[in-house]
Design a protein around this motif. Structure first.
Motif, PDB file in Angstrom:
ATOM      1  N   TRP A 151      -2.820   4.928   2.417  1.00 46.98           N
ATOM      2  CA  TRP A 151      -2.091   4.008   1.553  1.00 46.98           C
ATOM      3  C   TRP A 151      -1.214   4.833   0.620  1.00 46.98           C
ATOM      4  O   TRP A 151      -1.662   5.814   0.025  1.00 46.98           O
ATOM      5  N   VAL A 152       0.052   4.428   0.502  1.00 48.15           N
ATOM      6  CA  VAL A 152       1.016   5.118  -0.343  1.00 48.15           C
ATOM      7  C   VAL A 152       1.559   4.117  -1.348  1.00 48.15           C
ATOM      8  O   VAL A 152       1.983   3.024  -0.970  1.00 48.15           O
ATOM      9  N   ASP A 153       1.530   4.480  -2.635  1.00 48.65           N
ATOM     10  CA  ASP A 153       2.119   3.652  -3.681  1.00 48.65           C
ATOM     11  C   ASP A 153       3.429   4.269  -4.118  1.00 48.65           C
ATOM     12  O   ASP A 153       3.525   5.484  -4.308  1.00 48.65           O
ATOM     13  N   GLY A 154       4.420   3.424  -4.278  1.00 46.62           N
ATOM     14  CA  GLY A 154       5.701   3.847  -4.815  1.00 46.62           C
ATOM     15  C   GLY A 154       5.875   3.263  -6.204  1.00 46.62           C
ATOM     16  O   GLY A 154       5.818   2.053  -6.382  1.00 46.62           O
ATOM     17  N   TYR A 155       6.023   4.126  -7.191  1.00 47.28           N
ATOM     18  CA  TYR A 155       6.181   3.695  -8.578  1.00 47.28           C
ATOM     19  C   TYR A 155       7.668   3.587  -8.899  1.00 47.28           C
ATOM     20  O   TYR A 155       8.390   4.574  -8.853  1.00 47.28           O
TER      21      TYR A 155
ATOM     22  N   ALA B   8      10.827   2.992   3.177  1.00 49.19           N
ATOM     23  CA  ALA B   8      10.388   1.650   2.810  1.00 49.19           C
ATOM     24  C   ALA B   8      10.441   1.405   1.308  1.00 49.19           C
ATOM     25  O   ALA B   8      10.621   0.273   0.861  1.00 49.19           O
ATOM     26  N   ILE B   9      10.249   2.473   0.527  1.00 55.93           N
ATOM     27  CA  ILE B   9      10.246   2.361  -0.936  1.00 55.93           C
ATOM     28  C   ILE B   9      11.194   3.426  -1.491  1.00 55.93           C
ATOM     29  O   ILE B   9      10.759   4.436  -2.038  1.00 55.93           O
ATOM     30  N   PRO B  10      12.509   3.221  -1.348  1.00 53.85           N
ATOM     31  CA  PRO B  10      13.449   4.251  -1.798  1.00 53.85           C
ATOM     32  C   PRO B  10      13.445   4.428  -3.313  1.00 53.85           C
ATOM     33  O   PRO B  10      13.164   3.502  -4.054  1.00 53.85           O
ATOM     34  N   LYS B  11      13.746   5.639  -3.728  1.00 56.97           N
ATOM     35  CA  LYS B  11      13.900   6.010  -5.138  1.00 56.97           C
ATOM     36  C   LYS B  11      12.628   5.793  -5.954  1.00 56.97           C
ATOM     37  O   LYS B  11      12.681   5.519  -7.141  1.00 56.97           O
ATOM     38  N   ALA B  12      11.479   5.889  -5.316  1.00 54.67           N
ATOM     39  CA  ALA B  12      10.208   5.700  -6.015  1.00 54.67           C
ATOM     40  C   ALA B  12       9.486   7.031  -6.164  1.00 54.67           C
ATOM     41  O   ALA B  12       9.682   7.948  -5.371  1.00 54.67           O
ATOM     42  N   ILE B  13       8.665   7.113  -7.180  1.00 56.08           N
ATOM     43  CA  ILE B  13       7.736   8.230  -7.304  1.00 56.08           C
ATOM     44  C   ILE B  13       6.558   7.874  -6.416  1.00 56.08           C
ATOM     45  O   ILE B  13       5.947   6.805  -6.563  1.00 56.08           O
ATOM     46  N   ILE B  14       6.235   8.729  -5.473  1.00 60.82           N
ATOM     47  CA  ILE B  14       5.240   8.421  -4.441  1.00 60.82           C
ATOM     48  C   ILE B  14       3.882   9.012  -4.784  1.00 60.82           C
ATOM     49  O   ILE B  14       3.783  10.186  -5.142  1.00 60.82           O
ATOM     50  N   TYR B  15       2.839   8.191  -4.663  1.00 63.48           N
ATOM     51  CA  TYR B  15       1.452   8.647  -4.774  1.00 63.48           C
ATOM     52  C   TYR B  15       0.802   8.415  -3.418  1.00 63.48           C
ATOM     53  O   TYR B  15       0.804   7.294  -2.907  1.00 63.48           O
ATOM     54  N   ILE B  16       0.277   9.471  -2.836  1.00 67.02           N
ATOM     55  CA  ILE B  16      -0.369   9.383  -1.518  1.00 67.02           C
ATOM     56  C   ILE B  16      -1.868   9.367  -1.717  1.00 67.02           C
ATOM     57  O   ILE B  16      -2.445  10.282  -2.296  1.00 67.02           O
ATOM     58  N   GLY B  17      -2.519   8.319  -1.230  1.00 66.72           N
ATOM     59  CA  GLY B  17      -3.959   8.173  -1.348  1.00 66.72           C
ATOM     60  C   GLY B  17      -4.693   9.001  -0.310  1.00 66.72           C
ATOM     61  O   GLY B  17      -4.083   9.749   0.473  1.00 66.72           O
ATOM     62  N   PRO B  18      -6.009   8.859  -0.258  1.00 63.70           N
ATOM     63  CA  PRO B  18      -6.796   9.603   0.727  1.00 63.70           C
ATOM     64  C   PRO B  18      -6.558   9.086   2.148  1.00 63.70           C
ATOM     65  O   PRO B  18      -6.377   7.893   2.362  1.00 63.70           O
ATOM     66  N   VAL B  19      -6.550  10.002   3.088  1.00 66.98           N
ATOM     67  CA  VAL B  19      -6.384   9.659   4.496  1.00 66.98           C
ATOM     68  C   VAL B  19      -7.721   9.161   5.037  1.00 66.98           C
ATOM     69  O   VAL B  19      -8.765   9.758   4.783  1.00 66.98           O
TER      70      VAL B  19
ATOM     71  N   GLU C 105       5.049  -0.665  -5.618  1.00 70.10           N
ATOM     72  CA  GLU C 105       5.024  -1.193  -4.256  1.00 70.10           C
ATOM     73  C   GLU C 105       4.156  -0.282  -3.412  1.00 70.10           C
ATOM     74  O   GLU C 105       4.213   0.929  -3.544  1.00 70.10           O
ATOM     75  N   GLY C 106       3.359  -0.888  -2.548  1.00 70.90           N
ATOM     76  CA  GLY C 106       2.496  -0.109  -1.675  1.00 70.90           C
ATOM     77  C   GLY C 106       2.856  -0.303  -0.227  1.00 70.90           C
ATOM     78  O   GLY C 106       3.434  -1.316   0.167  1.00 70.90           O
ATOM     79  N   ILE C 107       2.514   0.702   0.569  1.00 74.01           N
ATOM     80  CA  ILE C 107       2.762   0.641   2.000  1.00 74.01           C
ATOM     81  C   ILE C 107       1.664   1.427   2.715  1.00 74.01           C
ATOM     82  O   ILE C 107       1.198   2.450   2.215  1.00 74.01           O
ATOM     83  N   LEU C 108       1.257   0.929   3.863  1.00 73.70           N
ATOM     84  CA  LEU C 108       0.239   1.594   4.668  1.00 73.70           C
ATOM     85  C   LEU C 108       0.926   2.376   5.773  1.00 73.70           C
ATOM     86  O   LEU C 108       1.681   1.810   6.565  1.00 73.70           O
ATOM     87  N   LEU C 109       0.683   3.675   5.819  1.00 75.65           N
ATOM     88  CA  LEU C 109       1.231   4.523   6.873  1.00 75.65           C
ATOM     89  C   LEU C 109       0.140   4.795   7.898  1.00 75.65           C
ATOM     90  O   LEU C 109      -1.034   4.924   7.551  1.00 75.65           O
ATOM     91  N   SER C 110       0.552   4.899   9.145  1.00 77.94           N
ATOM     92  CA  SER C 110      -0.374   5.162  10.245  1.00 77.94           C
ATOM     93  C   SER C 110       0.046   6.439  10.960  1.00 77.94           C
ATOM     94  O   SER C 110       1.232   6.694  11.136  1.00 77.94           O
ATOM     95  N   GLN C 111      -0.947   7.216  11.365  1.00 79.10           N
ATOM     96  CA  GLN C 111      -0.671   8.422  12.142  1.00 79.10           C
ATOM     97  C   GLN C 111      -0.792   8.057  13.615  1.00 79.10           C
ATOM     98  O   GLN C 111      -1.893   7.872  14.141  1.00 79.10           O
ATOM     99  N   VAL C 112       0.350   7.920  14.271  1.00 79.16           N
ATOM    100  CA  VAL C 112       0.395   7.507  15.672  1.00 79.16           C
ATOM    101  C   VAL C 112       0.970   8.653  16.485  1.00 79.16           C
ATOM    102  O   VAL C 112       2.087   9.100  16.220  1.00 79.16           O
TER     103      VAL C 112
END
Length: 106
Positions: free
Chosen positions: A36-40, A8-19, A46-53
């Motif tokens: 919540w994951v932020d891509g710098y 969803a956020i290609p070529k970004a530095i990814i910061y993964i928040g708390p689950v 840009e941020g995106i919410l990931l879900s564990q399904v």
């Protein structure tokens, strides 16, 4: 998480928040956690919410809806088309509606 975020956020530095345990019902009964994951990227974040399904990290139904809506806006679709799309926002089925559907499905 990183590989899913990279789709969803290609070529970004990814910061993964708390689950966080639990999910809104729109993401389905098999959703157990979210993060919540932020891509710098140069000049923006840009941020995106990931879900564990089902034990797998993925982009959930709600986040997919928002990504598609943003794509439609960027494409320049009409206001009427956006309103039509908005009617398809993932929504929880009410308990009463579910019970009635089960009762009268035979």
């Amino acid at each position: 998480m990183q590989s899913v975020a990279a789709t969803a956020i290609p070529k970004a530095i990814i910061y993964i928040g708390p689950v966080v345990s639990g999910c809104p019902c729109e993401n389905g009964p098999n959703c157990k956690a979210e993060v919540w994951v932020d891509g710098y990227l140069p000049g923006r974040i840009e941020g995106i919410l990931l879900s564990q399904v089902g034990g797998v990290w993925t982009i959930g139904a709600i986040q997919n809806w928002w990504l598609e809506r943003r794509r439609l806006e960027a494409k320049g679709v009409s206001y009427v088309e956006l309103l039509d799309y908005d009617e398809h926002f993932p929504a929880c089925e009410s308990e009463l509606k579910r019970m009635l559907a089960e009762r009268y499905s035979d």
